[in-house]
Design a protein around this motif. Structure first.
Motif, PDB file in Angstrom:
ATOM      1  N   ILE A 373       0.850  -1.187   0.000  1.00  0.00           N
ATOM      2  CA  ILE A 373       0.000   0.000   0.000  1.00  0.00           C
ATOM      3  C   ILE A 373       0.888   1.240   0.000  1.00  0.00           C
ATOM      4  O   ILE A 373       1.875   1.314   0.726  1.00  0.00           O
ATOM      5  CB  ILE A 373      -0.939   0.035   1.227  1.00  0.00           C
ATOM      6  CG1 ILE A 373      -1.752  -1.260   1.340  1.00  0.00           C
ATOM      7  CG2 ILE A 373      -1.870   1.240   1.144  1.00  0.00           C
ATOM      8  CD1 ILE A 373      -2.706  -1.283   2.521  1.00  0.00           C
ATOM      9  N   LYS A 374       0.490   2.216  -0.807  1.00  0.00           N
ATOM     10  CA  LYS A 374       1.170   3.511  -0.826  1.00  0.00           C
ATOM     11  C   LYS A 374       0.137   4.602  -0.603  1.00  0.00           C
ATOM     12  O   LYS A 374      -0.886   4.649  -1.294  1.00  0.00           O
ATOM     13  CB  LYS A 374       1.875   3.726  -2.158  1.00  0.00           C
ATOM     14  CG  LYS A 374       2.638   5.054  -2.245  1.00  0.00           C
ATOM     15  CD  LYS A 374       3.452   5.143  -3.531  1.00  0.00           C
ATOM     16  CE  LYS A 374       4.304   6.397  -3.567  1.00  0.00           C
ATOM     17  NZ  LYS A 374       5.178   6.436  -4.772  1.00  0.00           N
ATOM     18  N   LEU A 375       0.402   5.469   0.351  1.00  0.00           N
ATOM     19  CA  LEU A 375      -0.493   6.576   0.678  1.00  0.00           C
ATOM     20  C   LEU A 375       0.251   7.878   0.445  1.00  0.00           C
ATOM     21  O   LEU A 375       1.411   8.026   0.837  1.00  0.00           O
ATOM     22  CB  LEU A 375      -0.938   6.483   2.139  1.00  0.00           C
ATOM     23  CG  LEU A 375      -2.016   7.475   2.593  1.00  0.00           C
ATOM     24  CD1 LEU A 375      -3.372   7.091   1.989  1.00  0.00           C
ATOM     25  CD2 LEU A 375      -2.108   7.519   4.124  1.00  0.00           C
ATOM     26  N   LEU A 376      -0.422   8.839  -0.188  1.00  0.00           N
ATOM     27  CA  LEU A 376       0.160  10.156  -0.461  1.00  0.00           C
ATOM     28  C   LEU A 376      -0.646  11.198   0.289  1.00  0.00           C
ATOM     29  O   LEU A 376      -1.879  11.220   0.215  1.00  0.00           O
ATOM     30  CB  LEU A 376       0.147  10.424  -1.966  1.00  0.00           C
ATOM     31  CG  LEU A 376       1.044   9.426  -2.713  1.00  0.00           C
ATOM     32  CD1 LEU A 376       0.433   9.032  -4.042  1.00  0.00           C
ATOM     33  CD2 LEU A 376       2.429   9.990  -2.916  1.00  0.00           C
ATOM     34  N   VAL A 377       0.069  12.056   1.006  1.00  0.00           N
ATOM     35  CA  VAL A 377      -0.562  12.941   1.981  1.00  0.00           C
ATOM     36  C   VAL A 377      -0.062  14.364   1.780  1.00  0.00           C
ATOM     37  O   VAL A 377       1.127  14.588   1.517  1.00  0.00           O
ATOM     38  CB  VAL A 377      -0.240  12.481   3.420  1.00  0.00           C
ATOM     39  CG1 VAL A 377      -0.958  13.339   4.447  1.00  0.00           C
ATOM     40  CG2 VAL A 377      -0.589  11.011   3.613  1.00  0.00           C
ATOM     41  N   ASP A 378      -0.961  15.336   1.929  1.00  0.00           N
ATOM     42  CA  ASP A 378      -0.588  16.748   1.905  1.00  0.00           C
ATOM     43  C   ASP A 378       0.015  17.119   3.260  1.00  0.00           C
ATOM     44  O   ASP A 378      -0.666  17.019   4.283  1.00  0.00           O
ATOM     45  CB  ASP A 378      -1.830  17.605   1.627  1.00  0.00           C
ATOM     46  CG  ASP A 378      -1.493  19.056   1.358  1.00  0.00           C
ATOM     47  OD1 ASP A 378      -0.551  19.576   1.977  1.00  0.00           O
ATOM     48  OD2 ASP A 378      -2.183  19.675   0.518  1.00  0.00           O
ATOM     49  N   PRO A 379       1.291  17.539   3.305  1.00  0.00           N
ATOM     50  CA  PRO A 379       1.908  17.829   4.611  1.00  0.00           C
ATOM     51  C   PRO A 379       1.328  19.059   5.292  1.00  0.00           C
ATOM     52  O   PRO A 379       1.496  19.228   6.497  1.00  0.00           O
ATOM     53  CB  PRO A 379       3.395  18.039   4.253  1.00  0.00           C
ATOM     54  CG  PRO A 379       3.397  18.419   2.816  1.00  0.00           C
ATOM     55  CD  PRO A 379       2.236  17.708   2.191  1.00  0.00           C
ATOM     56  N   ALA A 380       0.643  19.915   4.537  1.00  0.00           N
ATOM     57  CA  ALA A 380       0.109  21.134   5.135  1.00  0.00           C
ATOM     58  C   ALA A 380      -1.125  20.867   5.978  1.00  0.00           C
ATOM     59  O   ALA A 380      -1.276  21.441   7.069  1.00  0.00           O
ATOM     60  CB  ALA A 380      -0.205  22.161   4.043  1.00  0.00           C
ATOM     61  N   ASP A 381      -2.011  20.014   5.492  1.00  0.00           N
ATOM     62  CA  ASP A 381      -3.270  19.808   6.208  1.00  0.00           C
ATOM     63  C   ASP A 381      -3.612  18.341   6.441  1.00  0.00           C
ATOM     64  O   ASP A 381      -4.705  18.026   6.915  1.00  0.00           O
ATOM     65  CB  ASP A 381      -4.425  20.495   5.474  1.00  0.00           C
ATOM     66  CG  ASP A 381      -4.623  19.977   4.053  1.00  0.00           C
ATOM     67  OD1 ASP A 381      -3.967  18.987   3.674  1.00  0.00           O
ATOM     68  OD2 ASP A 381      -5.425  20.581   3.315  1.00  0.00           O
ATOM     69  N   ASP A 382      -2.694  17.440   6.117  1.00  0.00           N
ATOM     70  CA  ASP A 382      -2.871  16.008   6.345  1.00  0.00           C
ATOM     71  C   ASP A 382      -3.949  15.397   5.462  1.00  0.00           C
ATOM     72  O   ASP A 382      -4.400  14.271   5.705  1.00  0.00           O
ATOM     73  CB  ASP A 382      -3.183  15.730   7.827  1.00  0.00           C
ATOM     74  CG  ASP A 382      -2.804  14.309   8.255  1.00  0.00           C
ATOM     75  OD1 ASP A 382      -1.731  13.836   7.832  1.00  0.00           O
ATOM     76  OD2 ASP A 382      -3.586  13.691   8.979  1.00  0.00           O
ATOM     77  N   ALA A 383      -4.375  16.102   4.413  1.00  0.00           N
ATOM     78  CA  ALA A 383      -5.378  15.560   3.502  1.00  0.00           C
ATOM     79  C   ALA A 383      -4.788  14.416   2.694  1.00  0.00           C
ATOM     80  O   ALA A 383      -3.606  14.427   2.328  1.00  0.00           O
ATOM     81  CB  ALA A 383      -5.883  16.646   2.558  1.00  0.00           C
ATOM     82  N   ILE A 384      -5.604  13.418   2.409  1.00  0.00           N
ATOM     83  CA  ILE A 384      -5.171  12.293   1.590  1.00  0.00           C
ATOM     84  C   ILE A 384      -5.235  12.721   0.127  1.00  0.00           C
ATOM     85  O   ILE A 384      -6.278  13.149  -0.371  1.00  0.00           O
ATOM     86  CB  ILE A 384      -6.066  11.066   1.828  1.00  0.00           C
ATOM     87  CG1 ILE A 384      -6.026  10.655   3.305  1.00  0.00           C
ATOM     88  CG2 ILE A 384      -5.621   9.902   0.948  1.00  0.00           C
ATOM     89  CD1 ILE A 384      -7.057   9.609   3.665  1.00  0.00           C
ATOM     90  N   LEU A 385      -4.116  12.591  -0.577  1.00  0.00           N
ATOM     91  CA  LEU A 385      -4.029  12.994  -1.978  1.00  0.00           C
ATOM     92  C   LEU A 385      -4.170  11.814  -2.932  1.00  0.00           C
ATOM     93  O   LEU A 385      -4.489  12.002  -4.108  1.00  0.00           O
ATOM     94  CB  LEU A 385      -2.698  13.703  -2.238  1.00  0.00           C
ATOM     95  CG  LEU A 385      -2.437  14.960  -1.415  1.00  0.00           C
ATOM     96  CD1 LEU A 385      -1.033  15.491  -1.697  1.00  0.00           C
ATOM     97  CD2 LEU A 385      -3.485  16.022  -1.707  1.00  0.00           C
ATOM     98  N   GLY A 386      -3.900  10.616  -2.446  1.00  0.00           N
ATOM     99  CA  GLY A 386      -4.006   9.452  -3.310  1.00  0.00           C
ATOM    100  C   GLY A 386      -3.544   8.207  -2.595  1.00  0.00           C
ATOM    101  O   GLY A 386      -2.927   8.268  -1.519  1.00  0.00           O
ATOM    102  N   ALA A 387      -3.836   7.069  -3.195  1.00  0.00           N
ATOM    103  CA  ALA A 387      -3.397   5.789  -2.646  1.00  0.00           C
ATOM    104  C   ALA A 387      -3.321   4.766  -3.769  1.00  0.00           C
ATOM    105  O   ALA A 387      -4.025   4.866  -4.779  1.00  0.00           O
ATOM    106  CB  ALA A 387      -4.357   5.295  -1.560  1.00  0.00           C
ATOM    107  N   GLN A 388      -2.448   3.781  -3.581  1.00  0.00           N
ATOM    108  CA  GLN A 388      -2.278   2.671  -4.517  1.00  0.00           C
ATOM    109  C   GLN A 388      -2.131   1.398  -3.698  1.00  0.00           C
ATOM    110  O   GLN A 388      -1.434   1.396  -2.681  1.00  0.00           O
ATOM    111  CB  GLN A 388      -1.023   2.878  -5.372  1.00  0.00           C
ATOM    112  CG  GLN A 388      -1.019   4.169  -6.173  1.00  0.00           C
ATOM    113  CD  GLN A 388       0.377   4.602  -6.570  1.00  0.00           C
ATOM    114  OE1 GLN A 388       1.172   3.810  -7.072  1.00  0.00           O
ATOM    115  NE2 GLN A 388       0.678   5.878  -6.360  1.00  0.00           N
ATOM    116  N   ILE A 389      -2.787   0.325  -4.142  1.00  0.00           N
ATOM    117  CA  ILE A 389      -2.688  -0.959  -3.449  1.00  0.00           C
ATOM    118  C   ILE A 389      -2.481  -2.052  -4.482  1.00  0.00           C
ATOM    119  O   ILE A 389      -3.180  -2.108  -5.495  1.00  0.00           O
ATOM    120  CB  ILE A 389      -3.946  -1.270  -2.615  1.00  0.00           C
ATOM    121  CG1 ILE A 389      -4.348  -0.079  -1.737  1.00  0.00           C
ATOM    122  CG2 ILE A 389      -3.721  -2.507  -1.754  1.00  0.00           C
ATOM    123  CD1 ILE A 389      -5.586  -0.325  -0.887  1.00  0.00           C
TER     124      ILE A 389
END
Length: 561
Positions: A373-389
């Motif tokens: 699993i790969k999770l991509l996160v916005d460091p400014a507000d912790d919003a989830i930007l994307g994921a791959q599984i």
């Protein structure tokens, strides 16, 4: 009120049937260029492979069944060749006779979909897309006629291309996959795509990346690297473009992506014309900019929304599109949502990355399977930007949970607090989605610093020492060159073996590395954990070596030319 719908299948038929449910008295006419107005286009590859055995099961509705149940006037083999928005008429050509007629409308829905890219082949070699019932009929006939030694070339490593590969292999065809770019399945990042490549090659598929088909003839195709492949047929899955010919000629606004521009209710720049499906722009959930997303779920949803608006229901505006997707490939399941790291980097958007390698369910219960699993996160507000599984079991429900979290505004750390169903045969007490939240929280709060696989070489050049905290047996089976082996359970007793200066620790998947990093940090060391451990590094470096090979081969081909 008379509504004309141009095009059937997902978007068009959703609009037609929804509108009938809302208005029994409306005159609804569906004009479809092809022979079939409602078919399971997502099932077509599986009929080629024999997974779906009954061809008729692909034909969801017919003009007769739609007339009987919904009182729809469905005309197949009728192509709309022009729209006159001022007169509110369309010009229709009946393909069988060539006769041209004019139809009036009060409201018009464009559901023309997308068009395949022009083919590179010649008439001497069978060359088909995999988009219609006619396509699968032709491909199935060719496979039957060619016998056991059939050789197929699939052009394009996206959704349709990979499904074509899987199902051609199911028919025992020798398959070569040709991909223009440096990796197959571009929604994935390189380290996540590598297991897919290995699965394909393990099934006997010849994977060629960084090349294109430049010519073809009887029994062969020629590639841009100078090589030639034997072929009995080519399946062209090299991509599609929005079908906007009618819209352009009618003066409708075309957006920056090349798709038809619509508002939140699927209305075009002409307030009597709506548009739905693959040929229409959506709003990207990450950037809020126009985008193209060719997904059946969105086409169905937007067809329904257009009908609601025509019927006067005042529907909510369409939500931005995440592009949530899933595909099965030779026993592997791959799912994505949102943006990948390549796209974020290209856009200059800051992001954090989390890699994990959990099991599909409790490890002590039989049948647990690994997933990446790969999770991509916005460091400014912790919003989830994307994921791959990438995995086998349990991939689908995890990507759907993450997609739902993104729509609901749940942050990356918020994944840790989701109360998800658990029994050992279905999951773990710490579900893989919860684990993502724990890791994302640790990184965001500075509990642990991480290094990505593609950052490792530079960090080591700057003086960091890499420490492998796996067991000695694991290290012996495969190690990152130059890593110092200090098993985690021996670490406290071997602190004297650690050099001064920054350290990067790693294990197989990242969990023991995290424990080592916490231990050493509290003892005063400057330490980071290699995110995703050896497994992510191995996949990433394998993909990078493949890319370097492509570059070298391209240079050599240019020299020969």
């Amino acid at each position: 009120m008379k509504t004309l719908i141009i095009g059937g299948v997902a978007g068009g038929m959703s609009a037609a049937t929804r509108l009938r449910r809302l208005d029994e008295h409306a005159q609804i006419v569906v004009l479809e260029r092809g022979r079939y107005v409602s078919f399971a286009n997502c099932g077509l590859p599986y009929y080629v492979g024999g997974v779906i055995e009954d061809r008729d099961s692909l034909l969801l509705q017919t003009p007769e069944s739609l007339a009987a149940r919904f009182a729809l006037d469905v005309r197949v083999g009728h192509e709309v060749v022009a729209i006159d928005p001022a007169a509110k008429t369309v010009t229709v050509r009946e393909l069988a006779s060539g006769e041209t007629t004019t139809e009036t409308y009060d409201s018009l829905v464009l559901a023309a979909g997308s068009s395949a890219a022009p083919r590179a082949g010649s008439g001497d070699l069978p060359w088909h897309t995999l988009r219609t019932v006619d396509d699968v009929d032709h491909i199935s006939a060719l496979l039957g006629a060619a016998g056991a030694e059939v050789r197929a070339v699939v052009v394009g490593g996206g959704f349709i291309g990979l499904e074509a590969v899987e199902n051609l292999r199911a028919r025992c065809a020798h398959v070569t996959l040709v991909q223009r770019g440096p990796q197959i399945f571009s929604p994935l990042d390189p380290e996540m795509a590598q297991p897919v490549v290995e699965t394909l090659r393990g099934a006997g598929v010849d994977v060629r990346t960084g090349v294109t088909v430049v010519a073809s003839g009887a029994g062969h195709v020629d590639l841009s690297d100078g090589s030639s492949l034997p072929a009995h047929l080519v399946v062209d899955a090299s991509g599609v473009t929005p079908e906007t010919t009618l819209a352009v000629a009618a003066g409708l606004t075309i957006g920056p992506t090349g798709g038809i521009a619509v508002d939140g209710r699927q209305r075009t720049s002409d307030r009597s014309i709506w548009a739905v499906g693959d040929g229409v722009e959506k709003v990207d959930a990450i950037s809020a900019e126009p985008t193209l997303v060719t997904m059946a779920g969105l086409a169905n949803r937007h067809g329904r929304a257009a009908a609601d608006d025509i019927a006067g229901l005042d529907p909510d505006d369409a939500l931005p599109a995440l592009g949530t997707s899933i595909i099965g490939i030779l026993g592997l399941t791959v799912a994505t949502v949102g943006w990948n790291e390549k796209r974020l980097t290209a856009a200059g958007r800051a992001h954090r990355v989390v890699h994990t390698h959990p099991s599909s369910h409790a490890g002590y219960y039989p049948g647990a399977a690994p997933m990446a699993i790969k999770l991509l996160v916005d460091p400014a507000d912790d919003a989830i930007l994307g994921a791959q599984i990438v995995g086998t079991d349990g991939v689908d429900k995890r990507i759907d949970v993450i997609a739902t979290a993104m729509v609901g505004g749940i942050t990356a750390r918020g994944l840790a607090h989701l109360e998800l169903a658990y029994a050992p045969q279905y999951g773990s007490a710490k579900d893989p989605v919860n684990l993502l939240g724990y890791v994302a929280e640790n990184v965001a709060d500075g509990v642990v610093a991480t290094v990505q696989w593609h950052e490792l070489d530079e960090q080591r050049r700057d003086g960091a020492m890499l420490v492998d905290v796996r067991s000695a047996d694991e290290h012996a089976r495969g190690a990152i060159p130059g890593a110092l082996s200090v098993p985690l359970d021996d670490l406290r007793g071997r602190l004297h073996d650690l050099p001064a200066g920054p350290l990067i620790v790693h294990c197989q998947v990242g969990q023991r590395g995290h424990t080592a990093a916490r231990l050493l940090t509290q003892l005063g060391y400057e330490v980071s954990n290699l995110d995703g451990g050896w497994k992510t590094w191995a996949a990433g470096t394998a993909s990078r070596r493949a890319g370097e090979h492509i570059t070298a081969a391209s240079v050599a081909a240019g020299v020969r030319a």
